[in-house]
Structure formats: structure tokens, C-alpha cells
Scaffold this motif. Structure first.
Motif, PDB file in Angstrom:
ATOM      1  N   VAL A  85      38.718  49.958  39.334  1.00 37.27           N
ATOM      2  CA  VAL A  85      39.979  49.236  39.504  1.00 37.27           C
ATOM      3  C   VAL A  85      40.674  49.738  40.765  1.00 37.27           C
ATOM      4  CG1 VAL A  85      42.240  48.721  38.499  1.00 37.27           C
ATOM      5  CG2 VAL A  85      40.247  48.958  37.008  1.00 37.27           C
ATOM      6  N   ASP A 105      37.674  43.531  34.143  1.00 33.88           N
ATOM      7  CA  ASP A 105      38.471  42.324  34.375  1.00 33.88           C
ATOM      8  C   ASP A 105      38.261  41.297  33.269  1.00 33.88           C
ATOM      9  OD1 ASP A 105      40.352  40.940  36.108  1.00 33.88           O
ATOM     10  OD2 ASP A 105      38.714  39.524  36.447  1.00 33.88           O
ATOM     11  N   TRP A 113      46.718  42.163  34.348  1.00 29.29           N
ATOM     12  CA  TRP A 113      46.901  42.860  35.622  1.00 29.29           C
ATOM     13  C   TRP A 113      48.229  42.454  36.269  1.00 29.29           C
ATOM     14  CZ3 TRP A 113      43.958  46.572  34.893  1.00 29.29           C
ATOM     15  CH2 TRP A 113      42.613  46.469  34.546  1.00 29.29           C
TER      16      TRP A 113
END
Length: 165
Positions: A85, A105, A113
Motif C-alpha cells: 500500500v 484493494d 481507501w
């Protein structure tokens, strides 16, 4: 392309990143990343870029596109479990982007996010840059710990040291 954005980037150049994130703050951010990675098997990188210049600026590259470039350049996608990340801050725009590899993700999604990014930007808006970054690292770590708990054999695949561009 906005003339205001060009002026902001030209006058808030790289010196501002070093003023907002002096060495002592960068060391605390690095320590926060290292401590957080003990709670999961993911990898976190933090990059702050003072301002865009040259081609990216005059192509009107936005923070998301720039973050994707940095994600690729730093090879954050190259982790064993696809759980790297990037937390990217474009200081001149006060814009935070989180780019996550496909393994994490797929579990957190864009909305997750985005929530973390907006919380960080809120802290930055009140001048709390260090707190905003450390809180962001904690929030990303909580997501990684939920989906990629520590396995005891997972090496530290990426440097923990923040990057100032």
C-alpha cells in the motif's frame, strides 16, 4: 490547466516538504510504519512530494496519476501477497491518494481507501501533518491486519523509510 495550480506548484516546491516533514518527523513516521507492520503481513510506503514540476505539472497530472507512477516506480506492487500500500501526499495540492495492490484493494475497495484519505486531508487542513500521516498509517494497518494477519514468516519486503520527493 489552471494558472493558479501552476503558480502554487512552482512556489511551494520541494523545500516545503522538507519544512513540513523534517528529519525528526520522518523518523517517527518510519517508526509508525515499522510498528504497524508487526500487526500484519502487508507492506506500507509513505511518499510526500512537495510539488510537481516539469512534464507532470505542465501535463496537468493529478495526484492519483502521479501516485500510480510512484507506486510503479517504487515497485510496491512487487510483494509476495500483493498487499503493498502506498500513501502518497502531494503537498502543493494537499491531496492524499492511497494506491493498493490488488490483493488488499479487492478486500478494502475504493470507498474504504477514500475514507482514510479524506480523514488525513482533514488533519492536514488544520496543519496537523504528522498526526494525519500517523493516523492514516494506523487506519491502513487496521485494514491490512483484518485481511493479512501476521504469519510469523513474512519478511519486510519494502523499506519503511518515508520518501520525500
Amino acid at each position: 490547466m489552471s494558472i493558479g495550480r501552476i503558480v502554487r506548484h512552482l512556489f511551494q516546491h520541494h523545500w516545503r516538504a522538507k519544512r513540513v516533514f523534517p528529519q525528526a518527523v520522518l523518523e517517527r513516521v518510519e517508526r509508525a510504519i515499522r510498528q504497524s507492520e508487526a500487526t500484519h503481513s502487508g507492506q506500507i510506503r509513505f511518499v510526500v512530494e512537495g510539488a510537481l514540476d516539469g512534464r507532470p505539472l505542465f501535463r496537468n497530472q493529478h495526484a492519483r496519476e502521479r501516485a500510480l507512477d510512484v507506486f510503479s516506480h517504487l515497485r510496491i506492487w512487487d510483494t509476495a501477497h500483493n498487499n503493498g500500500v502506498l500513501i502518497y501526499l502531494l503537498l502543493a495540492d494537499r491531496n492524499v491518494e492511497i494506491i493498493a495492490d490488488r490483493g488488499i484493494d479487492a478486500k478494502v475497495g475504493a470507498a474504504g481507501w477514500e475514507t482514510i484519505c479524506r480523514a488525513m486531508e482533514s488533519e492536514f487542513g488544520s496543519g496537523q501533518f504528522e498526526r494525519g500521516v500517523i493516523d492514516g498509517i494506523s487506519a491502513v494497518s487496521r485494514e491490512l491486519a483484518k485481511h493479512f494477519p501476521p504469519d510469523g514468516t513474512h519478511p519486510n519486503e519494502l523499506p519503511d523509510r518515508p520518501v520525500v520527493m
